[in-house]
Structure formats: structure tokens, C-alpha cells
Write a protein that holds these residues in place. Structure first.
Motif, PDB file in Angstrom:
ATOM      1  N   ASN A  51       5.023   9.431  31.935  1.00 35.43           N
ATOM      2  CA  ASN A  51       4.358   8.299  32.590  1.00 35.43           C
ATOM      3  C   ASN A  51       2.961   8.074  32.034  1.00 35.43           C
ATOM      4  O   ASN A  51       2.555   6.933  31.783  1.00 35.43           O
ATOM      5  CB  ASN A  51       4.284   8.546  34.101  1.00 35.43           C
ATOM      6  N   SER A  52       2.210   9.149  31.835  1.00 35.26           N
ATOM      7  CA  SER A  52       0.858   9.016  31.304  1.00 35.26           C
ATOM      8  C   SER A  52       0.872   8.457  29.884  1.00 35.26           C
ATOM      9  O   SER A  52       0.045   7.598  29.538  1.00 35.26           O
ATOM     10  CB  SER A  52       0.144  10.370  31.326  1.00 35.26           C
ATOM     11  N   LEU A  53       1.793   8.941  29.065  1.00 34.28           N
ATOM     12  CA  LEU A  53       1.854   8.447  27.686  1.00 34.28           C
ATOM     13  C   LEU A  53       2.200   6.964  27.635  1.00 34.28           C
ATOM     14  O   LEU A  53       1.607   6.199  26.854  1.00 34.28           O
ATOM     15  CB  LEU A  53       2.885   9.256  26.893  1.00 34.28           C
TER      16      LEU A  53
ATOM     17  N   GLY B 264       0.116   2.054  26.188  1.00 33.54           N
ATOM     18  CA  GLY B 264       0.194   0.612  26.413  1.00 33.54           C
ATOM     19  C   GLY B 264      -1.170  -0.006  26.656  1.00 33.54           C
ATOM     20  O   GLY B 264      -1.507  -1.056  26.095  1.00 33.54           O
ATOM     21  N   ALA B 265      -1.979   0.641  27.495  1.00 35.32           N
ATOM     22  CA  ALA B 265      -3.326   0.129  27.765  1.00 35.32           C
ATOM     23  C   ALA B 265      -4.197   0.187  26.526  1.00 35.32           C
ATOM     24  O   ALA B 265      -5.019  -0.714  26.282  1.00 35.32           O
ATOM     25  CB  ALA B 265      -3.962   0.930  28.900  1.00 35.32           C
TER      26      ALA B 265
ATOM     27  N   GLY C 188       1.577  -3.065  35.875  1.00 42.29           N
ATOM     28  CA  GLY C 188       0.413  -3.225  36.734  1.00 42.29           C
ATOM     29  C   GLY C 188      -0.667  -2.193  36.448  1.00 42.29           C
ATOM     30  O   GLY C 188      -1.857  -2.520  36.360  1.00 42.29           O
ATOM     31  N   LEU C 189      -0.259  -0.937  36.283  1.00 44.94           N
ATOM     32  CA  LEU C 189      -1.235   0.109  35.994  1.00 44.94           C
ATOM     33  C   LEU C 189      -1.828  -0.064  34.602  1.00 44.94           C
ATOM     34  O   LEU C 189      -3.017   0.215  34.387  1.00 44.94           O
ATOM     35  CB  LEU C 189      -0.578   1.484  36.126  1.00 44.94           C
ATOM     36  N   ILE C 190      -1.025  -0.536  33.655  1.00 45.77           N
ATOM     37  CA  ILE C 190      -1.554  -0.803  32.312  1.00 45.77           C
ATOM     38  C   ILE C 190      -2.626  -1.885  32.369  1.00 45.77           C
ATOM     39  O   ILE C 190      -3.685  -1.762  31.744  1.00 45.77           O
ATOM     40  CB  ILE C 190      -0.407  -1.206  31.369  1.00 45.77           C
ATOM     41  N   LEU C 191      -2.379  -2.948  33.124  1.00 45.74           N
ATOM     42  CA  LEU C 191      -3.384  -4.004  33.259  1.00 45.74           C
ATOM     43  C   LEU C 191      -4.654  -3.482  33.921  1.00 45.74           C
ATOM     44  O   LEU C 191      -5.769  -3.875  33.539  1.00 45.74           O
ATOM     45  CB  LEU C 191      -2.809  -5.169  34.069  1.00 45.74           C
ATOM     46  N   ALA C 192      -4.501  -2.616  34.913  1.00 43.92           N
ATOM     47  CA  ALA C 192      -5.683  -2.044  35.557  1.00 43.92           C
ATOM     48  C   ALA C 192      -6.489  -1.183  34.581  1.00 43.92           C
ATOM     49  O   ALA C 192      -7.728  -1.225  34.576  1.00 43.92           O
ATOM     50  CB  ALA C 192      -5.255  -1.212  36.770  1.00 43.92           C
ATOM     51  N   TYR C 193      -5.805  -0.408  33.756  1.00 45.86           N
ATOM     52  CA  TYR C 193      -6.504   0.394  32.757  1.00 45.86           C
ATOM     53  C   TYR C 193      -7.164  -0.480  31.701  1.00 45.86           C
ATOM     54  O   TYR C 193      -8.271  -0.175  31.227  1.00 45.86           O
ATOM     55  CB  TYR C 193      -5.527   1.363  32.095  1.00 45.86           C
TER      56      TYR C 193
ATOM     57  N   SER D  42     -10.809   7.800  28.489  1.00 44.79           N
ATOM     58  CA  SER D  42     -11.072   7.154  29.774  1.00 44.79           C
ATOM     59  C   SER D  42      -9.776   6.877  30.532  1.00 44.79           C
ATOM     60  O   SER D  42      -9.690   7.124  31.741  1.00 44.79           O
ATOM     61  CB  SER D  42     -11.851   5.861  29.549  1.00 44.79           C
ATOM     62  N   ALA D  43      -8.767   6.358  29.847  1.00 47.40           N
ATOM     63  CA  ALA D  43      -7.499   6.062  30.510  1.00 47.40           C
ATOM     64  C   ALA D  43      -6.720   7.336  30.827  1.00 47.40           C
ATOM     65  O   ALA D  43      -6.050   7.417  31.863  1.00 47.40           O
ATOM     66  CB  ALA D  43      -6.656   5.133  29.630  1.00 47.40           C
ATOM     67  N   TRP D  44      -6.808   8.341  29.978  1.00 47.86           N
ATOM     68  CA  TRP D  44      -6.064   9.576  30.198  1.00 47.86           C
ATOM     69  C   TRP D  44      -6.571  10.340  31.414  1.00 47.86           C
ATOM     70  O   TRP D  44      -5.788  10.954  32.143  1.00 47.86           O
ATOM     71  CB  TRP D  44      -6.159  10.442  28.944  1.00 47.86           C
ATOM     72  N   ASN D  45      -7.872  10.309  31.657  1.00 45.89           N
ATOM     73  CA  ASN D  45      -8.460  11.058  32.769  1.00 45.89           C
ATOM     74  C   ASN D  45      -8.519  10.266  34.069  1.00 45.89           C
ATOM     75  O   ASN D  45      -8.994  10.804  35.076  1.00 45.89           O
ATOM     76  CB  ASN D  45      -9.885  11.499  32.410  1.00 45.89           C
ATOM     77  N   GLU D  46      -8.088   9.024  34.084  1.00 46.60           N
ATOM     78  CA  GLU D  46      -8.225   8.175  35.264  1.00 46.60           C
ATOM     79  C   GLU D  46      -7.295   8.660  36.381  1.00 46.60           C
ATOM     80  O   GLU D  46      -6.121   8.938  36.168  1.00 46.60           O
ATOM     81  CB  GLU D  46      -7.896   6.730  34.904  1.00 46.60           C
TER      82      GLU D  46
END
Length: 302
Positions: A97-99, A104-105, A165-170, A230-234
């Protein structure tokens, strides 16, 4: 004859006074800066000690972890904590999921930042400075201040509990920084390079694709590192937007080692932290040379 001798004598006397300051300067440069080295060593030890203690605790059995006397080296090293972290949790699922979300972000944010930074640095249009100020203001806002409005908007659009949705937020969280960083690299490119390409008959799109974009590759690499970290640690966005546990990312998986009922498995949590940080470390080591080059090339006043 009477005027030549004093001149030669004066020149021979004055010569050492001219050369001596230069020699003293070289000697000062060659002297080791003891104070600076000590401060650097102390700072490095303070910075690296938490990382060392995390790795040290990850290889300790539970008895040594809970011992009130600190052990700086495991007496009985074990990999059981890593086995527990991988087998008794949803590590592989949350890693996937994280990858998916982070890659994507990263791709979307870099593509948008590349064109936006090129437009803000190479083109002149009305409202350009206003856009730059707005981007900087959004970057200065804390993420928690934007959490509730983002949640309400994404809820109305039906984007909760979804990768997109999470990709757009990131993307929204890393895009302002990416635009400002890449803009610094575009500013360093001389305008004459662009004008020469246009004089040879290249269109605006051809100039961007064949001339400008290849020159900012170090900037893209540098920006990708910081955006990836930044995205990995969110954690907050992933935990708020994802209510389905099968959609959780690794930061949420890391928190699962501490529960109100069973307490905190410190050994497993430290082992999970090592596994969590390992992809970022590998990614950084692979492109470390390009990162240093990119940071030095973009460190100009734009």
C-alpha cells in the motif's frame, strides 16, 4: 651609482614583508581546526545515537529490552523481533500500500511541479508573482490546519478509503515544496540557451522537452528524494482518510506495535522501525551523488 644601491637595498629589505603575510595565511589554512572538528563530532554523535539505539534494541531479546540497566551492545543478539514484525503483522500488505501510494504521488507531483516551475521561471504572465506567493503561503501552513477541510472535501467527492484519494492528498502536501525547489534549478539555466534553441527553429514545447528538462534532471532527483521521504513518513492523512485496515500504510502499521491492551512491544517496534527506514536509506544511497550535485546546482537566489 649612488641612486642604484639604495634602491636595490630597499627592495631586498621590503621583499620579506610582502611575502610573509601570504605565508602566514597558508600556515593558518593548514592548521587543523580543532574546535570545529570537535563540534562536528559531538553533533554527529548526538544525531546518530538514536539511530544506533534503534538498531541496538531491534536485536535485543525482550528481557534485555525491559532491563532498567541500559546495554549498549546486545548480550544475546537475536533476529526474533524482525521475525515477529514480518510474520505476526500485515507488513507485506501495508508495504505494498505504501509503495503504491508514495510512488503514485511522487510521479504526479514531479510532473506537475516540473511544468509549473518551468512556467513560473521562464514565462511572463499576469498574476505570476501572486501564484508564487500563494504557493509559498500554502507551504507555510501546518498540515493539521488543512486536515479537516481536506477530509470534508474528499468525503463529499467519495475519495476516502481509496488509493487515488490518498495519492491526491499526498500530492497536495508535497507539491508546493517541489515547485519552489525546481524553480531554483530553472532559474540557473541561462536564457541564451533557450533563445539559441528557438533561433534554430525549435518550438516552445520542443525547447522545454529537449533543452530545459534535461538540464534540470539533478533538480528532479533532489526534489524526488525529499518528496519521497515526506510521503513515506506521512501518518495523519493515511490514518484519517483510510478507515479500511486493508488500506493502511506502513506508518500506521508501525503504530500497531503499541496497543492499550497488550502494551508496547519495544523490540518488535524497533525492528519494525528498521524495516520501515530501510527503503528510504537504500533509495538515498543509490542517488546520493546526484543529490549532492543537484542541491549545489540549485542553491542560487531566484
Amino acid at each position: 651609482m649612488t641612486t642604484t644601491a639604495p634602491t636595490t637595498a630597499t627592495a631586498s629589505i621590503d621583499r620579506p614583508t610582502v611575502v610573509a603575510p601570504a605565508r602566514r595565511t597558508r600556515r593558518r589554512r593548514r592548521r587543523p581546526r580543532v574546535g570545529t572538528n570537535i563540534v562536528a563530532i559531538v553533533f554527529s554523535i548526538v544525531w546518530i545515537f538514536p539511530v544506533y539505539w534503534m538498531v541496538n534494541t531491534a536485536f535485543k531479546p525482550r528481557a534485555e529490552v525491559m532491563n532498567p540497566t541500559p546495554h549498549f551492545v546486545p548480550y544475546q543478539p537475536t533476529v526474533q523481533n524482525f521475525v515477529v514484525a514480518i510474520t505476526q503483522s500485515d507488513f507485506l500488505r501495508d508495504l505494498l500500500n505504501s509503495l503504491i501510494v508514495v510512488i503514485g504521488a511522487l510521479i504526479i507531483s514531479l510532473a506537475l511541479a516540473l511544468f509549473a516551475s518551468a512556467a513560473l521561471s521562464r514565462f511572463r504572465f499576469r498574476g505570476r508573482r501572486v501564484i508564487m506567493i500563494v504557493i509559498l503561503a500554502v507551504q507555510m501552513l501546518p498540515a493539521t490546519a488543512l486536515l479537516i477541510p481536506q477530509f470534508l472535501i474528499f468525503n463529499d467527492l467519495g475519495l476516502l478509503d481509496s488509493y487515488f484519494g490518498l495519492i491526491l492528498a499526498y500530492v497536495a502536501s508535497v507539491l508546493p515544496f517541489s515547485i519552489w525547489t525546481l524553480r531554483g534549478f530553472f532559474v540557473t539555466i541561462p536564457v541564451e540557451v533557450e533563445e539559441a534553441a528557438m533561433m534554430d527553429g525549435a518550438s516552445t514545447w520542443r525547447t522545454l522537452r529537449s533543452v530545459l528538462f534535461p538540464l534540470v534532471v539533478p533538480g528532479v532527483i533532489s526534489t524526488s528524494v525529499f518528496a519521497f521521504i515526506s510521503a513515506w513518513n506521512e501518518y495523519i492523512l493515511a490514518y484519517t482518510f483510510m478507515k479500511d485496515q486493508t488500506m493502511y500504510t506502513l506508518p500506521i502499521w508501525l503504530v500497531s506495535f503499541s496497543t492499550p491492551t497488550t502494551g508496547t512491544d519495544y523490540g518488535g517496534q524497533m525492528a519494525a522501525s528498521v524495516l520501515f527506514a530501510l527503503p528510504v536509506v537504500i533509495f538515498f544511497l543509490v542517488i546520493q551523488r546526484h543529490l549532492v550535485t543537484g542541491m549545489s546546482a540549485g542553491a542560487v537566489k531566484g
